[in-house]
Design an enzyme around this catalytic site. Structure first.
Site, PDB file in Angstrom:
ATOM      1  N   LYS A 225       0.825  -1.210   0.000  1.00  0.00           N
ATOM      2  CA  LYS A 225       0.000   0.000   0.000  1.00  0.00           C
ATOM      3  C   LYS A 225       0.860   1.261   0.000  1.00  0.00           C
ATOM      4  O   LYS A 225       0.609   2.206  -0.760  1.00  0.00           O
ATOM      5  CB  LYS A 225      -0.927   0.006   1.222  1.00  0.00           C
TER       6      LYS A 225
ATOM      7  N   SER B 265      -0.599   0.899   6.259  1.00  0.00           N
ATOM      8  CA  SER B 265      -0.918   0.055   7.408  1.00  0.00           C
ATOM      9  C   SER B 265      -1.964  -0.982   7.018  1.00  0.00           C
ATOM     10  O   SER B 265      -2.806  -0.735   6.153  1.00  0.00           O
ATOM     11  CB  SER B 265      -1.439   0.917   8.569  1.00  0.00           C
ATOM     12  N   ASP B 266      -1.888  -2.141   7.673  1.00  0.00           N
ATOM     13  CA  ASP B 266      -2.871  -3.188   7.442  1.00  0.00           C
ATOM     14  C   ASP B 266      -3.042  -3.980   8.732  1.00  0.00           C
ATOM     15  O   ASP B 266      -2.073  -4.191   9.464  1.00  0.00           O
ATOM     16  CB  ASP B 266      -2.419  -4.118   6.310  1.00  0.00           C
ATOM     17  N   THR B 267      -4.267  -4.405   8.993  1.00  0.00           N
ATOM     18  CA  THR B 267      -4.567  -5.144  10.223  1.00  0.00           C
ATOM     19  C   THR B 267      -5.261  -6.454   9.892  1.00  0.00           C
ATOM     20  O   THR B 267      -6.165  -6.490   9.053  1.00  0.00           O
ATOM     21  CB  THR B 267      -5.473  -4.307  11.151  1.00  0.00           C
TER      22      THR B 267
END
Length: 199
Positions: free
Chosen positions: A59, A77-79
């Site tokens: 991203k 960011s990624d969760t």
């Protein structure tokens, strides 16, 4: 964190998440948000905990590439929610949300948030990069089918990893957290501030 230096850079959040937009404001810096259009296919055999950092990098790079040569600082960011070694992403529909919440009911699970920061050096073509993953352990109360259905009916679970948002109605189904509340929300803001400071 030297805000005078950072104010000269364009801070760009590579995310459409309203929660991440809310959290990054805690840095006290002006920022823009841009959506990164990337293929989020996960490489076969990748450990579940490594996935969010990998995706955060995709991203951040996609947005950074739109600003080559500019004095920018891009945050991706990624969760993901992980039960055992199974990743729970955003639910496809209400039945998928029910399946996830039913599996999480009464159990501990991990919430891993990966963050990638890219900083451009104008005129040099150089890119400074730093990435990290923050993992929190979360435990749900035992939930009845009726409680799960009521929560799903609120609409809240449908755009969230693991089908819950800890900062909203999900706060009522979480018994305990070992880790960072903001990381579970989607952006470990204190760790991000320290990372930017070191860069």
């Amino acid at each position: 964190m030297n805000k005078e230096i950072l104010l000269k850079k364009r801070l760009i959040l590579a995310s459409q998440s309203p929660r991440r937009r809310e959290l990054i404001q805690k840095l006290g810096l002006p920022f823009e948000a841009e959506v990164s259009d990337v293929d989020e296919t996960i490489p076969e055999g990748m450990d579940a905990v490594q996935v969010p950092e990998y995706l955060s990098g995709l991203k951040a790079k996609a947005v950074y590439d739109l600003h080559k040569g500019e004095d920018v600082l891009v945050v991706g960011s990624d969760t993901v929610v992980i039960l055992g070694d199974v990743i729970f992403g955003k639910p496809k529909d209400e039945e998928d949300a029910f399946r996830m919440l039913k599996a999480l009911s009464g159990n501990w699970h991990k919430v891993a948030t990966g963050v990638t920061v890219l900083s451009g050096v104008p005129g040099s073509g150089e890119i400074k990069q730093s990435a990290f993953t923050y993992v929190s352990d979360v435990k749900f109360f035992e939930l009845s089918d009726e409680e799960i259905r009521e929560y799903i009916a609120s609409g809240e679970p449908m755009d969230k990893a693991g089908s819950y948002g800890i900062q909203q109605g999900g706060a009522l189904i979480v018994e305990r957290i070992n880790g960072d509340f903001y990381s579970v929300m989607g952006l470990p803001i204190a760790s991000l501030a320290q990372t930017i400071k070191k860069m």
